[in-house]
Design an enzyme around this catalytic site. Structure first.
Site, PDB file in Angstrom:
ATOM      1  N   GLU A 186      11.873  64.182 -22.817  1.00 11.31           N
ATOM      2  CA  GLU A 186      12.661  65.417 -23.011  1.00 11.31           C
ATOM      3  C   GLU A 186      13.837  65.535 -22.049  1.00 11.31           C
ATOM      4  O   GLU A 186      13.847  66.390 -21.156  1.00 11.31           O
ATOM      5  CB  GLU A 186      11.776  66.655 -22.853  1.00 11.31           C
ATOM      6  CG  GLU A 186      10.760  66.800 -23.953  1.00 11.31           C
ATOM      7  CD  GLU A 186      10.095  68.167 -23.966  1.00 11.31           C
ATOM      8  OE1 GLU A 186      10.489  69.055 -23.184  1.00 11.31           O
ATOM      9  OE2 GLU A 186       9.185  68.354 -24.788  1.00 11.31           O
ATOM     10  N   GLU A 375       4.556  64.658 -28.751  1.00 12.31           N
ATOM     11  CA  GLU A 375       3.871  65.880 -28.316  1.00 12.31           C
ATOM     12  C   GLU A 375       3.915  66.905 -29.441  1.00 12.31           C
ATOM     13  O   GLU A 375       4.921  67.031 -30.140  1.00 12.31           O
ATOM     14  CB  GLU A 375       4.547  66.540 -27.106  1.00 12.31           C
ATOM     15  CG  GLU A 375       4.341  65.829 -25.799  1.00 12.31           C
ATOM     16  CD  GLU A 375       5.030  66.520 -24.614  1.00 12.31           C
ATOM     17  OE1 GLU A 375       5.236  67.754 -24.661  1.00 12.31           O
ATOM     18  OE2 GLU A 375       5.372  65.804 -23.661  1.00 12.31           O
TER      19      GLU A 375
HETATM   20  C1  PNW Z   1       6.979  70.016 -22.989  1.00 12.14           C
HETATM   21  N1  PNW Z   1      10.823  74.819 -24.891  1.00 12.14           N
HETATM   22  O1  PNW Z   1       7.747  71.008 -22.389  1.00 12.14           O
HETATM   23  C2  PNW Z   1       6.696  69.002 -21.886  1.00 12.14           C
HETATM   24  O2  PNW Z   1       7.005  67.679 -22.242  1.00 12.14           O
HETATM   25  C3  PNW Z   1       5.321  69.110 -21.329  1.00 12.14           C
HETATM   26  O3  PNW Z   1       5.301  68.553 -20.042  1.00 12.14           O
HETATM   27  C4  PNW Z   1       4.883  70.557 -21.354  1.00 12.14           C
HETATM   28  O4  PNW Z   1       3.709  70.799 -20.655  1.00 12.14           O
HETATM   29  C5  PNW Z   1       4.734  70.946 -22.808  1.00 12.14           C
HETATM   30  O5  PNW Z   1       5.901  70.635 -23.562  1.00 12.14           O
HETATM   31  C6  PNW Z   1       4.362  72.410 -23.011  1.00 12.14           C
HETATM   32  O6  PNW Z   1       5.337  73.253 -22.470  1.00 12.14           O
HETATM   33  C7  PNW Z   1       8.442  71.947 -23.103  1.00 12.14           C
HETATM   34  O7  PNW Z   1      11.103  75.863 -24.249  1.00 12.14           O
HETATM   35  C8  PNW Z   1       8.689  73.144 -22.477  1.00 12.14           C
HETATM   36  O8  PNW Z   1      11.265  74.635 -26.047  1.00 12.14           O
HETATM   37  C9  PNW Z   1       9.491  74.092 -23.075  1.00 12.14           C
HETATM   38  C10 PNW Z   1      10.020  73.860 -24.305  1.00 12.14           C
HETATM   39  C11 PNW Z   1       9.745  72.679 -24.970  1.00 12.14           C
HETATM   40  C12 PNW Z   1       8.961  71.739 -24.357  1.00 12.14           C
END
Ligand code: PNW
Length: 469
Positions: A186, A375
């Site tokens: 990401e 994911e």
């Molecule tokens: C991902 N959003 O984070 C990460 O790759 C993980 O480490 C994390 O724990 C997981 O998703 C859950 O949050 C994100 O705001 C965090 O769109 C925020 C967003 C997307 C992915």
């Protein structure tokens, strides 16, 4: 009565059509779970691991909800054998984890730590002995602190080069057992939240020009790492990114709106997947950046677009619902109404269609032949009952709806080869600390006890049937 015995008592008359009549996935579809190093490992001072930008960020009062940090987290560094058993109990075939760069190169660059890969050696052996295929992410946001302090981290291309050096070292040492590497997890999140908004590590609020340079250096780091994995990994080692793309969903599925959603998805990922797959920034991206555009050479673009073997997609929600529009860009994103539903994390909007359109757009726009969902999952409030059971029917609802859309995609021939559920177990959820839980297993962070939630039974059944249940 436990969730398990409740399931076992299902009567014959209520059984559903057999597997061949149910909406199934292609045979050999790879079901897995995902985690990342800083979120679960703990043991931050063991085996000469160096500090990362997240260690410093988490230790600064006020940065993390309830001032949590991941010094111990799930203590997976010591409990990994038990955790592999949790995967085995699900029937999972694959596991996506990340390698902590500061364990391998405590100062980011220079000489590798002789003990730096010992933990991963042990983990890999345990996974393979359990019949679980390892998929390793090289960068899940835990930049060695020394690189941040020495030359501004990703603001400098020295970090892109150091990343490639680290990636090559890992590929050389582990590609006897790891056949699939993800470069960077990401890009968009740590670029924007870490360097623009300042909420994530390293906590910077850079100018627009600097932010564009960081984004470019990250893409360059991806490309350089692809190249060093090709030269240092064994023949047949496969590599690709794991990106949370801006997924645009047609608000109504008409041909014009579908086209608009494709155009929007290509434009709004210009600094990430689009440049990686096309080898150029879009005209609109450069025009919009103007004098703040990143500094780059033609050679950089060649490196960034080095051929990859697959695209990994983290899919949580649609970024926009769009319609076709008679404007220069050809699309219009629609505002989200206040009543749009979300899960326990306020940002996590429930838009299962993203799981269909995300991979479909990627396959169609760039002719990508292999996609992994790296994911997907959700936070839920997860209140245990008096016996300690967590009946997380909201997580099951979320997963069932997203997987139904994934099945729609695979049944139409969109080349998705596997799915990694985020997450195996509750863990350190970045700025939300331990307050948001994404796991199939509940973790008591005082005792390190792991307990399967109802969703673990649900996922085990999906894997067993290779179908939505
Ligand atoms: C991902 N959003 O984070 C990460 O790759 C993980 O480490 C994390 O724990 C997981 O998703 C859950 O949050 C994100 O705001 C965090 O769109 C925020 C967003 C997307 C992915």
């Amino acid at each position: 009565m436990s969730a398990e015995s409740g399931l076992a008592n299902a009567s014959k008359e209520n059984s559903l059509p057999n597997r061949s009549l149910r909406p199934g996935f292609p045979s050999g579809f790879l079901w897995g779970t995902a985690t990342s190093a800083y979120q679960i490992e703990g043991a931050v001072n063991e085996d000469e691991r160096g500090p990362s930008i997240w260690d410093r960020h988490a230790h600064k009062i006020g940065n993390i909800l309830n001032n949590g940090n991941a010094d111990v987290a799930n203590d997976h560094f010591h409990l990994y054998k038990d955790d592999v058993q949790l995967m085995k109990a699900l029937g999972a075939k694959a596991y996506r984890f990340s390698i902590a760069w500061p364990r391998v190169f405590p100062a980011g660059a220079g000489a590798p730590n002789p003990k730096g890969l010992d933990f991963y050696d042990r983990l890999l052996d345990e996974l393979l002995a359990s019949g679980i295929e390892p998929f390793a992410t090289l960068y899940h946001w835990d930049l060695p602190l020394a690189l941040q302090d020495r030359h501004g981290g990703w603001l400098s291309r020295e970090t892109s080069e150091a990343f490639a050096h680290y990636a090559g070292h890992v590929a050389k040492r582990l590609s006897d057992r790891v056949k699939h590497f993800f470069t960077i997890n990401e890009c968009s999140r740590f670029v924007n939240l870490g360097h623009g908004h300042g909420s994530d590590a390293p906590g910077l609020k850079l100018s627009r020009a600097e932010l564009n340079q960081v984004r470019h250096n990250v893409a360059l780091g991806h490309g350089l790492a692809v190249r060093s994995i090709r030269t240092q990994g064994r023949a047949g080692t496969r590599v690709g990114p794991a990106e949370n793309i801006v997924t645009c969903v047609p608000a109504i599925e008409t041909p014009a709106n579908i086209r608009a959603a494709e155009i929007a998805t290509r434009e709004l990922n210009a600094g990430y997947l689009t440049v990686m797959l096309e080898g150029k920034y879009t005209d609109a991206f450069l025009a919009d950046a103007g004098k703040d555009a990143p500094q780059f050479t033609a050679e950089d673009l060649d490196i960034i677009s080095s051929p990859i073997d697959f695209v990994g997609l983290n899919v949580y929600m649609p970024e926009h619902y769009v319609v076709a529009a008679d404007n220069a860009q050809g699309f219009a994103p629609l505002p989200f109404p206040d009543s749009f539903p979300h899960m326990d994390s306020a940002w996590l909007k429930i838009g299962p269609e993203a799981m269909y359109w995300g991979p479909r757009h990627v396959a169609k726009l760039w002719d990508v032949k292999s996609i992994y969902i790296t994911e997907n999952g959700t936070s839920a409030a997860d209140q245990p009952d008096t016996a300690g059971n967590v009946y997380d029917v909201d997580r099951i609802m979320y997963l069932r709806n997203y997987l139904t859309q994934l099945q729609r995609a695979t049944s139409e021939g969109v080349p998705v080869l596997g799915y990694f559920l985020w997450s195996l177990m509750d863990n350190f959820e970045w700025t939300d600390g331990f307050e948001k839980r994404f796991g199939l297993y509940r973790v008591d962070f005082n005792t390190q006890r792991r307990t399967p939630k109802l969703s673990a039974s649900f996922y085990r059944e999906i894997i067993a049937q290779n179908a939505v249940v």
